[in-house]
Design a protein around this motif. Sequence first.
Motif, mmCIF file in Angstrom:
data_model
loop_
_atom_site.group_PDB
_atom_site.id
_atom_site.type_symbol
_atom_site.label_atom_id
_atom_site.label_comp_id
_atom_site.label_asym_id
_atom_site.label_seq_id
_atom_site.Cartn_x
_atom_site.Cartn_y
_atom_site.Cartn_z
ATOM 1 N N SER A 53 0.832 -1.209 0.000
ATOM 2 C CA SER A 53 0.000 0.000 0.000
ATOM 3 C C SER A 53 0.867 1.260 0.000
ATOM 4 N N LEU A 54 2.097 1.171 0.503
ATOM 5 C CA LEU A 54 3.008 2.325 0.464
ATOM 6 C C LEU A 54 3.378 2.651 -0.975
ATOM 7 N N GLU A 55 3.633 1.613 -1.780
ATOM 8 C CA GLU A 55 3.959 1.840 -3.197
ATOM 9 C C GLU A 55 2.793 2.471 -3.939
ATOM 10 N N ARG A 56 1.563 2.067 -3.601
ATOM 11 C CA ARG A 56 0.391 2.627 -4.284
ATOM 12 C C ARG A 56 0.111 4.059 -3.831
ATOM 13 N N ASP A 113 5.156 -3.862 16.156
ATOM 14 C CA ASP A 113 3.750 -4.018 16.519
ATOM 15 C C ASP A 113 2.918 -2.812 16.080
ATOM 16 N N TYR A 114 3.481 -1.619 16.236
ATOM 17 C CA TYR A 114 2.776 -0.406 15.826
ATOM 18 C C TYR A 114 2.627 -0.353 14.308
ATOM 19 N N LEU A 115 3.680 -0.679 13.581
ATOM 20 C CA LEU A 115 3.624 -0.635 12.123
ATOM 21 C C LEU A 115 2.675 -1.707 11.574
ATOM 22 N N ALA A 116 2.615 -2.869 12.230
ATOM 23 C CA ALA A 116 1.657 -3.896 11.820
ATOM 24 C C ALA A 116 0.232 -3.441 12.091
ATOM 25 N N TYR A 117 0.018 -2.759 13.212
ATOM 26 C CA TYR A 117 -1.308 -2.208 13.525
ATOM 27 C C TYR A 117 -1.728 -1.215 12.438
ATOM 28 N N LEU A 118 -0.829 -0.308 12.067
ATOM 29 C CA LEU A 118 -1.141 0.650 11.015
ATOM 30 C C LEU A 118 -1.496 -0.062 9.715
ATOM 31 N N ARG A 119 -0.740 -1.100 9.405
ATOM 32 C CA ARG A 119 -0.993 -1.865 8.169
ATOM 33 C C ARG A 119 -2.405 -2.439 8.155
ATOM 34 N N HIS A 120 -2.842 -3.007 9.273
ATOM 35 C CA HIS A 120 -4.160 -3.638 9.322
ATOM 36 C C HIS A 120 -5.300 -2.627 9.249
ATOM 37 N N LEU A 127 4.837 -2.945 4.659
ATOM 38 C CA LEU A 127 4.677 -4.358 5.010
ATOM 39 C C LEU A 127 3.718 -5.036 4.041
ATOM 40 N N LEU A 128 4.167 -6.117 3.450
ATOM 41 C CA LEU A 128 3.307 -6.944 2.604
ATOM 42 C C LEU A 128 2.862 -8.136 3.443
ATOM 43 N N PHE A 187 -3.861 -12.789 13.914
ATOM 44 C CA PHE A 187 -3.778 -14.165 14.413
ATOM 45 C C PHE A 187 -4.800 -15.070 13.726
ATOM 46 N N LEU A 188 -5.988 -14.556 13.454
ATOM 47 C CA LEU A 188 -6.991 -15.356 12.751
ATOM 48 C C LEU A 188 -6.493 -15.764 11.368
ATOM 49 N N GLN A 189 -5.741 -14.895 10.733
ATOM 50 C CA GLN A 189 -5.269 -15.140 9.368
ATOM 51 C C GLN A 189 -3.850 -15.712 9.319
ATOM 52 N N GLN A 190 -3.264 -16.011 10.494
ATOM 53 C CA GLN A 190 -1.909 -16.591 10.574
ATOM 54 C C GLN A 190 -0.905 -15.730 9.809
ATOM 55 N N SER A 191 -0.939 -14.434 10.086
ATOM 56 C CA SER A 191 -0.182 -13.472 9.288
ATOM 57 C C SER A 191 1.308 -13.431 9.641
ATOM 58 N N GLN A 192 2.100 -13.193 8.629
ATOM 59 C CA GLN A 192 3.466 -12.718 8.751
ATOM 60 C C GLN A 192 3.634 -11.639 7.690
ATOM 61 N N TYR A 193 4.771 -10.939 7.739
ATOM 62 C CA TYR A 193 4.963 -9.817 6.831
ATOM 63 C C TYR A 193 6.374 -9.839 6.249
ATOM 64 N N THR A 194 6.493 -9.223 5.093
ATOM 65 C CA THR A 194 7.814 -8.956 4.526
ATOM 66 C C THR A 194 7.888 -7.486 4.142
ATOM 67 N N PHE A 195 9.107 -6.954 4.185
ATOM 68 C CA PHE A 195 9.367 -5.659 3.578
ATOM 69 C C PHE A 195 10.721 -5.739 2.899
ATOM 70 N N CYS A 196 10.937 -4.891 1.911
ATOM 71 C CA CYS A 196 12.142 -4.970 1.086
ATOM 72 C C CYS A 196 12.910 -3.654 1.149
ATOM 73 N N THR A 197 14.228 -3.769 1.192
ATOM 74 C CA THR A 197 15.068 -2.579 1.309
ATOM 75 C C THR A 197 16.271 -2.660 0.379
ATOM 76 N N ARG A 198 16.861 -1.498 0.182
ATOM 77 C CA ARG A 198 18.145 -1.386 -0.498
ATOM 78 C C ARG A 198 18.908 -0.241 0.163
#
Length: 273
Positions: A53-56, A113-120, A127-128, A187-198
């Motif tokens: 969503s950051l890219e969009r 935890d805060y950044l994951a909250y914002l993502r949701h 975070l993807l 937790f219901l969706q068994q989530s994990q996240y990735t982000f990419c950097t350079r």
Amino acid sequence: MERVALACWDDFEAQLKKLDEEANAVEDARGDVRASGYLFRGHGDADYPLQTSLERFFARPLSLADYYRLALVAKPRLEAFTGRRWELPSQEAYAAWLEGAAGSTLDDYPAYDYLAYLRHHGFPSPLLDWTQSPYVAAFFAFRYPLPGAKAVAVYAYRDAPDAKTASSGAARIHRQGPYVSSDKRHFLQQSQYTFCTRTDDAGVVGYIGHEQAFRDVSPADRIRKFLIPLSARRQALMQLNRMNINAFSLFGSEDSLVETIAISDIYLRGGDL
């Protein structure tokens, strides 16, 4: 990225068995079986890219420091509205962490935890989101296919942290695990996240897109894209519903209950949506 075109839902389940066999057979240099498994992500159109969503939201790439500054702007109002409190590092402390972590895999991701909250909750995020369950990913792929789509996609990704490079300019994919205080959907969706950097020549660490990162990373990282025809939608949703994988089990809201009733009592019984 390896593309695997499938003819039906049964082909997808056969591919999942192969992934399990492959993951169980992977060994590290000591001969110990690795614990790192696949993550999965579903798209309602096979042509839709892996995009955060950051890219969009932003037309230009952001550095990690710039994004963190923007995320902090939302904190006072969110705390006032929700009653929650997040203990976050200051911008100066975050910048110091970045300076020391520029050449690492960023495993210790501050404010996760805060950044994951914002993502949701819809804030533009680097975070993807992925799930540990291929069936949850398949549900999201078939839930709302995009108009004009002929096939959906389920991505399967397995990282190889021991093979990640730390050289300047190299793309890196960072996997963030499930243990984080976030929304219940995590937790219901068994989530994990990735982000990419350079990291650029000046030592600035910036976010980059996943499509670009997957082109550049070590081949030890595995990414597959399973293309499943839209004609498999009814069979897929019927089997997933039998497994109690539906909108209500994954969101737990009143709206998702109504959606689940419509799918199970109309579409899966032969009606069309």
